[in-house]
Write a protein that holds these residues in place. Structure first.
Motif, mmCIF file in Angstrom:
data_model
loop_
_atom_site.group_PDB
_atom_site.id
_atom_site.type_symbol
_atom_site.label_atom_id
_atom_site.label_comp_id
_atom_site.label_asym_id
_atom_site.label_seq_id
_atom_site.Cartn_x
_atom_site.Cartn_y
_atom_site.Cartn_z
ATOM 1 N N LEU A 41 0.743 -1.189 0.047
ATOM 2 C CA LEU A 41 -0.009 0.012 0.168
ATOM 3 C C LEU A 41 0.782 1.174 0.012
ATOM 4 O O LEU A 41 2.087 1.180 0.330
ATOM 5 C CB LEU A 41 -0.832 0.070 1.191
ATOM 6 N N THR A 102 -4.057 -2.614 7.981
ATOM 7 C CA THR A 102 -3.604 -3.380 6.980
ATOM 8 C C THR A 102 -3.248 -4.597 7.393
ATOM 9 O O THR A 102 -3.937 -5.770 7.199
ATOM 10 C CB THR A 102 -3.025 -3.006 5.682
ATOM 11 N N GLU A 106 -5.130 -8.470 7.614
ATOM 12 C CA GLU A 106 -4.525 -9.549 6.820
ATOM 13 C C GLU A 106 -4.034 -10.525 7.488
ATOM 14 O O GLU A 106 -4.242 -11.713 7.488
ATOM 15 C CB GLU A 106 -3.267 -9.113 5.813
#
Length: 114
Positions: A41, A102, A106
């Motif tokens: 990202l 994130t 994940e």
């Protein structure tokens, strides 16, 4: 992305005796293994170009952050045990928030409320 070691099998390239939740906290990647980066990202607050803070996952089960370099002697002097070959990068709180969200999503499948 799915956690590649979610079955509880040993994590290759990881060693150490400090453990949290069954996970080692000290990584020792093989310095001779090839390093491949996978873009994860970028800072959502940055302009839509390629010159911005970004996060990458590596083939060595490590992370690399692309950030503005901070090489000023007074900044380096404040870092703990910074070796001559190591560098410092500066990212915003907002980017760290995105990184944390994130990673938790994940790794653990959890959404952190904003």
């Amino acid at each position: 992305m799915k956690n590649p070691d979610s079955d509880g099998s040993p994590v290759q390239g990881v060693s150490g005796n400090r453990r949290t939740g069954g996970r080692d906290l000290v990584q020792s990647p093989d310095d001779n293994s090839p390093l491949t980066l996978t873009f994860v990202l970028k800072d959502p607050g940055s302009l839509q170009d390629d010159q911005c803070p970004s996060l990458y996952r590596t083939s060595r089960r490590t992370w690399i952050i692309q950030a503005d370099r901070r090489d000023e002697p007074d900044v380096r002097a404040q870092a703990r045990a910074l070796a001559p070959h190591e560098g410092l990068g500066e990212v915003t709180d907002d980017f760290m928030d995105v990184i944390a969200r994130t990673y938790v999503k994940e790794r653990y499948g959890l959404d952190i409320p904003g």
